[in-house]
Design an enzyme around this catalytic site. Structure first.
Site, short mmCIF file in Angstrom:
data_model
loop_
_atom_site.label_atom_id
_atom_site.label_comp_id
_atom_site.label_asym_id
_atom_site.label_seq_id
_atom_site.Cartn_x
_atom_site.Cartn_y
_atom_site.Cartn_z
CG ASN A 209 -30.95 -12.45 39.03
OD1 ASN A 209 -30.88 -13.94 39.14
ND2 ASN A 209 -31.31 -11.73 38.06
CD1 TRP A 210 -27.21 -15.38 44.11
CD2 TRP A 210 -26.34 -17.34 43.91
NE1 TRP A 210 -26.77 -15.42 45.14
CE2 TRP A 210 -26.00 -16.88 45.34
CE3 TRP A 210 -25.97 -18.80 43.85
CZ2 TRP A 210 -25.44 -17.36 46.27
CZ3 TRP A 210 -25.06 -19.31 44.84
CH2 TRP A 210 -24.96 -18.60 45.82
CE LYS A 211 -27.96 -11.11 36.27
NZ LYS A 211 -27.71 -9.95 35.44
CD GLU B 129 -33.51 -5.81 34.91
OE1 GLU B 129 -32.90 -6.28 35.54
OE2 GLU B 129 -34.22 -6.34 34.27
CB SER C 44 -23.45 -1.66 37.89
OG SER C 44 -23.07 -2.26 36.63
N GLY D 58 -24.27 -5.27 34.79
CA GLY D 58 -22.95 -6.05 34.58
C GLY D 58 -21.91 -5.18 33.73
CD GLU E 222 -29.14 -11.16 32.49
OE1 GLU E 222 -28.13 -10.36 32.93
OE2 GLU E 222 -29.50 -12.05 33.40
N GLY F 83 -27.16 -8.18 40.89
CA GLY F 83 -26.68 -9.58 40.15
C GLY F 83 -25.34 -10.15 40.71
N GLY F 84 -24.21 -9.73 40.11
CA GLY F 84 -22.78 -10.24 40.36
C GLY F 84 -22.51 -10.15 41.73
CG HIS G 285 -33.56 -9.97 34.74
ND1 HIS G 285 -32.59 -10.20 33.84
CD2 HIS G 285 -33.05 -9.80 35.95
CE1 HIS G 285 -31.35 -9.41 34.35
NE2 HIS G 285 -31.79 -9.22 35.62
#
Length: 252
Positions: free
Chosen positions: A12-14, A169, A214, A175, A101, A235-236, A99
């Site tokens: 997920n590049w957000k 999640e 994470s 993060g 967010e 994610g990141g 998600h």
């Protein structure tokens, strides 16, 4: 992890990525054959890059492209929104819905998340439905109640192993660099599996349950070895080809 369920590593590049990011994506495509025997690979870039990524992935046929959200309706006067049909037309094969967010930043309810999952199906796409508790809810001992409620209200009837993926999640781990223990993850994923089986019988036994929060190369192998962890929502670490592929290599 259940051997019969093929793992999925979803990135997920957000809100990250420009045209220059095609270089990183092409590096993922180049490295994908090395891990193709271990897991399915999916990258969900921002909507502006879905077409470009999907065009390249279509030729390679070893990595699919998805989207990060959709509007529940197929078309209409919804300025700034994108329908599942538009994303399918752009080349997406899956859509992340619900998600944390989106739930937090945009106030998305379980009912809306279910509608978006149904929209993904309407367009012939797989819905990746996210659930998970916040730090406050965890501290209050509400983790199982929150997950149960989100599963019951966010997953549509008719969910099958080939049209729906669940991603757990823990919001407090996204993060932050903090990851639950393997025992914690096993407890929650086992609980999710029980609910899926109770609602969807054999289909629930075959649905993929991803862990998200994470995930990185250093902890991927430990997490992927946990019972009922059938891959990861990353994610990141999915923004770099080397990290993304290293996580896939962590699958048993």
């Amino acid at each position: 992890m259940t051997d019969a369920i093929r793992p999925l590593i979803a990135g997920n590049w957000k809100m990250n990525g420009l045209k220059a990011s095609l270089t990183e994506f092409e590096a993922m495509l180049a490295g994908a054959p090395e891990v193709a025997g271990k897991a399915d690979l999916l990258v969900c870039p921002p909507a502006t890059l879905v077409v470009a990524f999907a065009d390249r992935a279509r030729a390679a046929k070893i990595l699919t492209v998805g989207a990060q959200d959709c509007h529940p309706k197929a078309s209409g006067a919804h300025t700034g929104d994108i329908s599942a049909e538009m994303l399918a037309d752009a080349g997406a094969r899956s859509i992340i819905v619900g998600h944390s967010e989106r739930r937090a930043d945009h106030g998305e309810s379980d009912v809306l998340v279910k509608q978006k999952a149904q929209a993904a199906w309407r367009a012939g796409l797989t819905a990746i439905v996210c659930i998970g508790e916040t730090q406050h809810q965890r501290d209050a001992g509400q983790t199982l109640d929150i997950c149960r409620g989100q599963l019951n209200l966010s997953l549509p009837e008719g969910s099958r192993a080939d049209n729906l993926v669940v991603a757990y999640e823990p919001v407090w781990a996204i993060g932050t660099g903090v990851t639950p223990t393997a025992g914690d993850v096993e407890q929650i994923h086992g609980f999710i599996r029980e609910i899926l089986i109770s609602r969807f019988d054999g289909e629930g036994a075959r649905m993929r349950i991803l862990y998200g929060g994470s995930v990185k190369p250093s902890n991927a192998a430990e997490l992927m070895a946990v019972a009922n962890v059938n891959g990861a929502l990353v994610g990141g670490a999915s923004l770099k080809a080397a990290d993304f592929l290293a996580i896939a290599r962590g699958c048993p």
